[in-house]
Design an enzyme around this catalytic site. Structure first.
Site, PDB file in Angstrom:
ATOM      1  N   ASN A 150       0.810  -1.229   0.000  1.00  0.00           N
ATOM      2  CA  ASN A 150       0.000   0.000   0.000  1.00  0.00           C
ATOM      3  C   ASN A 150       0.846   1.283   0.000  1.00  0.00           C
ATOM      4  O   ASN A 150       0.408   2.309  -0.519  1.00  0.00           O
ATOM      5  CB  ASN A 150      -1.018  -0.006   1.142  1.00  0.00           C
ATOM      6  CG  ASN A 150      -0.402  -0.094   2.507  1.00  0.00           C
ATOM      7  OD1 ASN A 150       0.669  -0.684   2.664  1.00  0.00           O
ATOM      8  ND2 ASN A 150      -1.049   0.457   3.506  1.00  0.00           N
ATOM      9  N   GLY A 226       2.371  -5.218   7.678  1.00  0.00           N
ATOM     10  CA  GLY A 226       1.411  -6.031   6.925  1.00  0.00           C
ATOM     11  C   GLY A 226       0.251  -6.440   7.802  1.00  0.00           C
ATOM     12  O   GLY A 226      -0.136  -5.714   8.730  1.00  0.00           O
ATOM     13  N   VAL A 230      -0.144 -12.686   9.335  1.00  0.00           N
ATOM     14  CA  VAL A 230       1.251 -12.887   8.908  1.00  0.00           C
ATOM     15  C   VAL A 230       2.191 -12.416  10.017  1.00  0.00           C
ATOM     16  O   VAL A 230       3.198 -13.066  10.321  1.00  0.00           O
ATOM     17  CB  VAL A 230       1.524 -12.165   7.562  1.00  0.00           C
ATOM     18  CG1 VAL A 230       3.015 -12.197   7.231  1.00  0.00           C
ATOM     19  CG2 VAL A 230       0.728 -12.822   6.444  1.00  0.00           C
ATOM     20  N   GLY A 231       1.844 -11.324  10.657  1.00  0.00           N
ATOM     21  CA  GLY A 231       2.662 -10.806  11.760  1.00  0.00           C
ATOM     22  C   GLY A 231       2.816 -11.828  12.881  1.00  0.00           C
ATOM     23  O   GLY A 231       3.907 -12.012  13.427  1.00  0.00           O
ATOM     24  N   GLU A 248       4.401  -3.519  12.388  1.00  0.00           N
ATOM     25  CA  GLU A 248       3.257  -2.617  12.303  1.00  0.00           C
ATOM     26  C   GLU A 248       2.187  -3.358  11.526  1.00  0.00           C
ATOM     27  O   GLU A 248       2.430  -3.801  10.405  1.00  0.00           O
ATOM     28  CB  GLU A 248       3.636  -1.318  11.563  1.00  0.00           C
ATOM     29  CG  GLU A 248       4.690  -0.490  12.261  1.00  0.00           C
ATOM     30  CD  GLU A 248       4.323  -0.104  13.679  1.00  0.00           C
ATOM     31  OE1 GLU A 248       3.127   0.019  13.990  1.00  0.00           O
ATOM     32  OE2 GLU A 248       5.248   0.049  14.485  1.00  0.00           O
ATOM     33  N   CYS A 282      -3.245   1.776   6.880  1.00  0.00           N
ATOM     34  CA  CYS A 282      -3.407   1.263   8.241  1.00  0.00           C
ATOM     35  C   CYS A 282      -3.923   2.365   9.164  1.00  0.00           C
ATOM     36  O   CYS A 282      -4.413   2.089  10.251  1.00  0.00           O
ATOM     37  CB  CYS A 282      -2.095   0.685   8.756  1.00  0.00           C
ATOM     38  SG  CYS A 282      -0.706   1.784   8.543  1.00  0.00           S
ATOM     39  N   GLU A 460       8.880   2.691  15.157  1.00  0.00           N
ATOM     40  CA  GLU A 460       9.563   3.081  13.925  1.00  0.00           C
ATOM     41  C   GLU A 460       9.644   4.604  13.870  1.00  0.00           C
ATOM     42  O   GLU A 460       8.843   5.302  14.474  1.00  0.00           O
ATOM     43  CB  GLU A 460       8.766   2.604  12.710  1.00  0.00           C
ATOM     44  CG  GLU A 460       8.520   1.110  12.722  1.00  0.00           C
ATOM     45  CD  GLU A 460       8.273   0.555  11.338  1.00  0.00           C
ATOM     46  OE1 GLU A 460       9.199   0.593  10.523  1.00  0.00           O
ATOM     47  OE2 GLU A 460       7.157   0.088  11.088  1.00  0.00           O
TER      48      GLU A 460
HETATM   49  P1  NDP Z   1       0.364  -9.581   4.123  1.00  0.00           P
HETATM   50  O1  NDP Z   1       0.571  -9.420   5.571  1.00  0.00           O
HETATM   51  O2  NDP Z   1       0.041 -10.923   3.580  1.00  0.00           O
HETATM   52  O3  NDP Z   1       1.654  -9.068   3.303  1.00  0.00           O
HETATM   53  C1  NDP Z   1       2.602  -8.143   3.767  1.00  0.00           C
HETATM   54  C2  NDP Z   1       4.002  -8.592   3.356  1.00  0.00           C
HETATM   55  O4  NDP Z   1       4.316  -9.808   4.035  1.00  0.00           O
HETATM   56  C3  NDP Z   1       4.125  -8.908   1.864  1.00  0.00           C
HETATM   57  O5  NDP Z   1       5.424  -8.558   1.437  1.00  0.00           O
HETATM   58  C4  NDP Z   1       3.920 -10.402   1.830  1.00  0.00           C
HETATM   59  O6  NDP Z   1       4.429 -11.017   0.682  1.00  0.00           O
HETATM   60  C5  NDP Z   1       4.676 -10.801   3.083  1.00  0.00           C
HETATM   61  N1  NDP Z   1       4.323 -12.115   3.602  1.00  0.00           N
HETATM   62  C6  NDP Z   1       3.180 -12.818   3.413  1.00  0.00           C
HETATM   63  N2  NDP Z   1       3.251 -13.997   4.045  1.00  0.00           N
HETATM   64  C7  NDP Z   1       4.466 -14.056   4.642  1.00  0.00           C
HETATM   65  C8  NDP Z   1       5.128 -15.034   5.441  1.00  0.00           C
HETATM   66  N3  NDP Z   1       4.548 -16.188   5.760  1.00  0.00           N
HETATM   67  N4  NDP Z   1       6.368 -14.760   5.887  1.00  0.00           N
HETATM   68  C9  NDP Z   1       6.977 -13.598   5.587  1.00  0.00           C
HETATM   69  N5  NDP Z   1       6.401 -12.645   4.819  1.00  0.00           N
HETATM   70  C10 NDP Z   1       5.155 -12.859   4.366  1.00  0.00           C
HETATM   71  O7  NDP Z   1      -0.756  -8.583   3.672  1.00  0.00           O
HETATM   72  P2  NDP Z   1      -1.485  -8.532   2.250  1.00  0.00           P
HETATM   73  O8  NDP Z   1      -0.682  -7.721   1.380  1.00  0.00           O
HETATM   74  O9  NDP Z   1      -1.830  -9.910   1.757  1.00  0.00           O
HETATM   75  O10 NDP Z   1      -2.837  -7.817   2.646  1.00  0.00           O
HETATM   76  C11 NDP Z   1      -3.835  -8.539   3.368  1.00  0.00           C
HETATM   77  C12 NDP Z   1      -4.441  -7.657   4.430  1.00  0.00           C
HETATM   78  O11 NDP Z   1      -3.416  -7.223   5.330  1.00  0.00           O
HETATM   79  C13 NDP Z   1      -5.051  -6.368   3.912  1.00  0.00           C
HETATM   80  O12 NDP Z   1      -6.340  -6.554   3.468  1.00  0.00           O
HETATM   81  C14 NDP Z   1      -4.946  -5.491   5.137  1.00  0.00           C
HETATM   82  O13 NDP Z   1      -6.028  -5.733   5.981  1.00  0.00           O
HETATM   83  C15 NDP Z   1      -3.680  -5.934   5.816  1.00  0.00           C
HETATM   84  N6  NDP Z   1      -2.535  -5.048   5.510  1.00  0.00           N
HETATM   85  C16 NDP Z   1      -2.209  -4.090   6.397  1.00  0.00           C
HETATM   86  C17 NDP Z   1      -1.193  -3.207   6.121  1.00  0.00           C
HETATM   87  C18 NDP Z   1      -0.857  -2.131   7.064  1.00  0.00           C
HETATM   88  O14 NDP Z   1      -0.127  -1.205   6.693  1.00  0.00           O
HETATM   89  N7  NDP Z   1      -1.323  -2.167   8.279  1.00  0.00           N
HETATM   90  C19 NDP Z   1      -0.446  -3.260   4.882  1.00  0.00           C
HETATM   91  C20 NDP Z   1      -0.849  -4.310   4.000  1.00  0.00           C
HETATM   92  C21 NDP Z   1      -1.856  -5.167   4.325  1.00  0.00           C
HETATM   93  P3  NDP Z   1       3.601 -11.148  -0.692  1.00  0.00           P
HETATM   94  O15 NDP Z   1       2.330 -10.412  -0.551  1.00  0.00           O
HETATM   95  O16 NDP Z   1       4.503 -10.546  -1.688  1.00  0.00           O
HETATM   96  O17 NDP Z   1       3.395 -12.588  -0.930  1.00  0.00           O
END
Ligand code: NDP
Length: 483
Positions: A150, A226, A230-231, A248, A282, A460
């Protein structure tokens, strides 16, 4: 024009193990490029190279680190418009917002260029006579950076800049949805006079490359932005290796609209914070908690404001809201619309897919009214141009509703009352509190982060970034008497 690109490992651009397509969410017929995916062996090579380069970089000293960061920041700012258009094309935010993001990314680098010079420690007297104590900050070593789509340039910038400023090496896994932005930033960093392997960019899926990266015992610190699920997985992997971690994640940011607020300003701030960036922030205002005395008037004006947004192609002049980032995200957004209706919320406007001249993931911004704080649409981060209005009978009730959430990133209040504003600032359980401002929009020189499920680990940005990107060493020196 399409791009065929590679991953950047140990100071070289390399073909990956496989490739992914990158398409424009404003126009899916627009193929932006084919992007390499790093193999497991390439990731391991990047980690080895990073460990070697980090020692050279740390020894090079603060003037060198300052100069490199300043050059990266200056170039980003100078090329903000051009790189901003790359972001607009692949992520879908309007080009002006893309430009603003790249300029801000540049500011993170120039800010941390100065912080490299300001890496000062403490001197202390010992409780034991004849001993001197100093406290200094060493680099942590190799930092893994995992960033979302994003803010595909600004988020990595606010992680990479402090990592390098404090003498660390970086292995960066960008989001696979925004590889062109990652390549643009990498090209600028790669052109600097830095040791090979100091900075590595390993595009690849989160499941494969991301997971292997966070599980690696060769990583000393992980910075992630993210989603919460995943976190959680990353935190578990980090604990297994006792790796330092900073995360975050999502939020459900509340914005209180009080009966003494400037209503037009409140509507402008709420609409901007709820729908800006197509709601994919976020810091988006997703729960609008409105005093019953102004509820109906506020809602009426908010619907007018939501309907007035010009939704369209991110690169078209006049577009205020671009498309949703992907087909999957759009499907998720529409499912939340169905969920809200099924829960009994009243959809006042938007919430539908829009047709435009090009085939993209366009969605009309949505306002739900008559919502309760315990509905799923008020509990889960939707990351969508959807906002929910909750009616409250008093300031006290509004504050209690605002605090009733697993998250705590940003929170806002619109009021002319100093006592309410002060009380809110003191009693709102969030990492960032905004008074008469939108919930979104933060400065680059002060800490950013949240509480509860929104954040984990040290903050951060700003001077506080040093906590994560350095390791403190306390030295005791008994000099003895001179000969
Ligand atoms: P993710 O948490 O899936 O992705 C964020 C990053 O983590 C990407 O680079 C992704 O890789 C990576 N990732 C995914 N799985 C793993 C893993 N098992 N180990 C290490 N890294 C990993 O978020 P999404 O982009 O899929 O978005 C899904 C939802 O997350 C959104 O709808 C939103 O609700 C939330 N989100 C929140 C954000 C924020 O700023 N608070 C930002 C983005 C998302 P890749 O996608 O390249 O496979």
């Amino acid at each position: 024009m399409t791009q065929n690109t590679q991953v950047y490992i140990n100071g070289q651009w390399r073909a990956g193990a496989s490739e992914v397509e990158n398409r424009n969410p404003s126009d899916v017929s627009d193929l932006i490029g084919i992007y390499a995916q790093a193999s497991a062996a390439q990731l391991d090579e990047a980690l080895d190279a990073a460990a070697r380069a980090q020692k050279i970089w740390w020894a090079a000293g603060i003037q060198k680190r300052h100069d490199v960061l300043m050059a990266i920041g200056t170039e980003l700012m100078a090329r903000a418009e051009e790189i901003g258009r790359i972001i607009a094309r692949e992520e879908g935010k309007p080009a002006a917002e893309g430009k603003g993001e790249v300029y801000r990314a540049g500011q993170f680098f120039t800010y941390f260029a100065a912080e490299a010079l300001r890496n000062q420690g403490d001197l202390a007297e010992s409780v034991r006579p004849g001993i001197e104590i100093d406290v200094r900050r060493d680099p942590v070593g190799v930092v893994a950076i995992i960033s979302p789509w994003n803010f595909p340039v600004a988020t990595p910038a606010w992680k990479i800049a402090p990592a390098l400023a404090f003498g660390n090496a970086v292995v960066w896994k960008p989001a696979n949805l925004t590889p062109a932005s990652a390549v643009a930033l990498t090209e600028i960093i790669a052109r600097q006079d830095i040791p090979a392997g100091l900075f590595n960019m390993v595009l690849g899926s989160g499941r494969d490359v991301g997971q292997r990266l966070v599980e690696s015992p060769r990583v000393q610190a992980i910075s992630f932005t993210g989603s919460v699920p995943v976190g959680r997985g990353i935190a578990a992997a980090a604990v297994a290796n006792m790796t330092k971690v900073q995360m975050e994640m999502g939020s459900k940011n509340p914005m209180l609209i009080m009966d003494d607020a400037d209503l037009d300003l409140a509507v402008a701030h709420a609409a901007g914070a709820a729908f800006g960036g197509t709601g994919q922030k976020c810091t988006a205002a997703s729960r609008l908690i409105v005093h019953e005395a102004v509820h109906d008037a506020f809602v009426e004006k908010l619907v007018v404001a939501a309907n007035a947004f010009k939704v369209g192609h991110a690169l078209e002049a006049g577009t205020q809201l671009g498309p949703v980032v992907s087909e999957g995200q759009l499907a998720q957004n529409l499912a939340y619309i169905d969920k809200g209706r099924a829960e009994g919320a009243e959809l006042l406007c938007g919430g539908t897919r829009l047709e435009r001249a090009t085939d993209g993931y366009f969605m009309a911004p949505a306002v739900f009214a008559q919502t309760r704080n315990d509905m799923v649409i008020n509990r889960e981060e939707m990351f969508a141009p959807i906002t929910c209005v909750i009616k409250a009978g008093s300031y006290g009730e509004a504050l209690a509703l605002a605090n009733d959430s697993a998250f705590g990133l940003t929170a806002g209040i619109m009021t002319r009352s100093l006592s309410r504003a002060s009380h809110f600032r003191a009693n709102m359980n969030a990492g960032c509190v905004m008074v008469n401002l939108p919930t979104a929009g933060t400065d680059y020189h002060v800490p950013f982060g949240g509480r509860g499920a929104s954040s984990f680990g040290p903050r951060e940005q700003g001077r506080y970034a040093a906590e994560f990107y350095t390791s403190v060493k306390t030295a005791y020196v008994a000099a003895g008497a001179p000969e």
